[in-house]
Write a protein that holds these residues in place. Structure first.
Motif, PDB file in Angstrom:
ATOM      1  N   SER A  79       0.845  -1.195   0.000  1.00 28.44           N
ATOM      2  CA  SER A  79       0.000   0.000   0.000  1.00 28.44           C
ATOM      3  C   SER A  79       0.877   1.241   0.000  1.00 28.44           C
ATOM      4  O   SER A  79       2.075   1.183   0.297  1.00 28.44           O
ATOM      5  N   ASP A  80       0.279   2.365  -0.341  1.00 26.34           N
ATOM      6  CA  ASP A  80       1.014   3.628  -0.268  1.00 26.34           C
ATOM      7  C   ASP A  80       0.661   4.437   0.974  1.00 26.34           C
ATOM      8  O   ASP A  80       1.243   5.492   1.210  1.00 26.34           O
TER       9      ASP A  80
ATOM     10  N   ALA B 284       3.963   1.175   4.710  1.00 28.71           N
ATOM     11  CA  ALA B 284       3.501   2.028   3.612  1.00 28.71           C
ATOM     12  C   ALA B 284       3.937   3.476   3.816  1.00 28.71           C
ATOM     13  O   ALA B 284       4.417   4.137   2.889  1.00 28.71           O
TER      14      ALA B 284
ATOM     15  N   VAL C 183       2.271  -0.232  -6.016  1.00 28.37           N
ATOM     16  CA  VAL C 183       1.445  -0.767  -4.929  1.00 28.37           C
ATOM     17  C   VAL C 183       0.216  -1.479  -5.499  1.00 28.37           C
ATOM     18  O   VAL C 183      -0.237  -1.171  -6.596  1.00 28.37           O
TER      19      VAL C 183
END
Length: 416
Positions: free
Chosen positions: A9-10, A16, A37
């Protein structure tokens, strides 16, 4: 130099956040960095989705289903373990093909498979794997807790309902062993504690491991007192901040915090009456708040750096009672805002805190020692600016980007 950074994920989860910070720090240092991602929530132009929404969801669900079945159809520890069985093939992505270096971060839960990492390594590019927990040096778990089987070979995994001599911890361990022996990956631990765990691991004892801390935007954290929350910052009160994405997650040690404050209430009631605890983060069981023996304020979820900084600037102490942490960002952010950090000595805390110099490292799993740390920090006449400068000297984004660039240059030179 082109660098592709891969993470699930960002924005969701600690890995992240620090992966996105590293991407930004590298870009500011002149590197053409992109982040790939499977779960994209931001509008950052440097972040690109990989795979398809349906494919990513299927990888996630099928891997969970396999774990569920292999664990006797039990939901027990369903998300405490990962097998690296499924994921997106990144070798076809233009950012990866154009990259001089590919950086893996947290790639579990169907993001990339171990087979996919093997295919990536076969492209002949330097591969750097930044480790944010113990998964790389164990069979399937992210935190080994008190288990030391990973120092030999993972089997009879205590996280499985039906452990055996050849359970999934063993088969995944063997798959990792084969990968590490052939792939030539350079691993990065974000704390000396994690690096030491890896060196003790039979799986990684011969691996190439560097220690480079996570990048933090220390310059965004002012250390000047705020007192906008009306907590009498300049009076006799001593404000303690404790935060996490989910405060009552067992590993965060919420009960340890309660017991430490109760010890103070019983043994130093004068100080306890001057304490005000500020909590931020999600809590599923809000009845826990009723057990806190001191004045307290719960703020719920906090998303922005600016709001975090405001909370810390209204406080004197930043507390972490986590039982296992790799490099707890709350301590760095709190200290960068002028709060004295207090935590257990277990994990990467020793990379942040010099005991009884810029903070307090309590004896692990001892609430009395934790209480003494709070007592010590409440009386410490330390400069908020000195705490900020110390964090800036060791964790600022420019420094960390420079260390990674030096590593990238070294690896690309060897691959020429």
């Amino acid at each position: 130099m082109n660098v592709a950074i891969i993470n699930r994920s960002d924005s969701t989860g600690g890995a992240a956040v620090v992966s996105a910070r590293l991407t930004s720090a590298l870009i500011q240092a002149g590197i053409n960095a992109s982040m790939l991602v499977t779960e994209r929530t931001s509008d950052n132009e440097a972040v690109h989705p990989m795979g398809t929404a349906l494919g990513n969801q299927m990888n996630f669900l099928l891997e969970r289903a396999e774990i569920f079945a292999r664990n006797g159809f039990s939901k027990q520890n369903l998300f405490a373990i990962d097998t690296g069985r499924r994921g997106t093939d990144v070798t076809t992505l233009p950012q990866v093909r154009q990259a001089d270096v590919v950086v893996l971060n947290w790639i579990n839960q169907g993001t990339m498979s171990l087979h996919g990492v093997e295919r990536l390594a076969q492209m002949g590019k330097p591969v750097v794997w930044i480790m944010h927990d113990m998964w790389n040096c164990t069979g399937i778990c992210h935190h080994a807790h008190e288990c030391n089987r990973y120092t030999d070979i993972c089997r009879h995994c205590p996280l499985l309902k039906r452990p055996s001599d050849h359970d999934i911890s063993t088969t995944v361990w063997q798959r990792k062993k084969a990968l590490y022996s052939a792939a030539g990956i350079h691993f990065v631990a974000v704390s000396n504690w994690l690096a030491e765990c890896c060196r003790k691991s039979a799986l990684m004892k011969d691996a190439r491991i560097s220690v480079i801390h996570n990048a933090f935007p220390v310059e965004q954290f002012s250390c000047q007192p705020d007192d906008s929350m009306g907590l009498n910052l300049h009076g006799d009160k001593r404000v303690i901040v404790m935060g996490a994405r989910r405060l009552d997650e067992p590993v965060k040690g919420f009960d340890h915090m309660i017991r430490a404050l109760r010890f103070l209430a019983d043994n130093n009631p004068q100080l306890a009456s001057r304490l005000h605890l500020v909590l931020y983060g999600d809590i599923r069981d809000r009845n826990l708040l009723q057990r806190i023996p001191t004045e307290h304020t719960w703020l719920g979820h906090v998303a922005s750096t600016q709001e975090l900084n405001r909370i810390y600037r209204n406080a004197h102490i930043v507390l972490s009672t986590s039982l296992y942490e790799n490099l707890p960002g709350t301590l760095i952010e709190g200290a960068a805002s002028g709060c004295v950090p207090v935590s257990y000595l277990r994990g990467g805390q020793a990379d942040i805190i010099s005991h009884m110099h810029n903070g307090f490292l309590a004896e692990w799993n001892c609430e009395e020692s934790l209480a003494k740390g709070i007592e010590w920090a409440a009386q410490l006449p330390i400069s908020r600016q000195a705490l900020h400068d110390d964090m800036d000297r060791r964790f600022n984004s420019r420094l960390i980007a420079e260390q990674f660039i030096n590593l990238f240059n070294e690896l690309t030179t060897k691959h020429q």
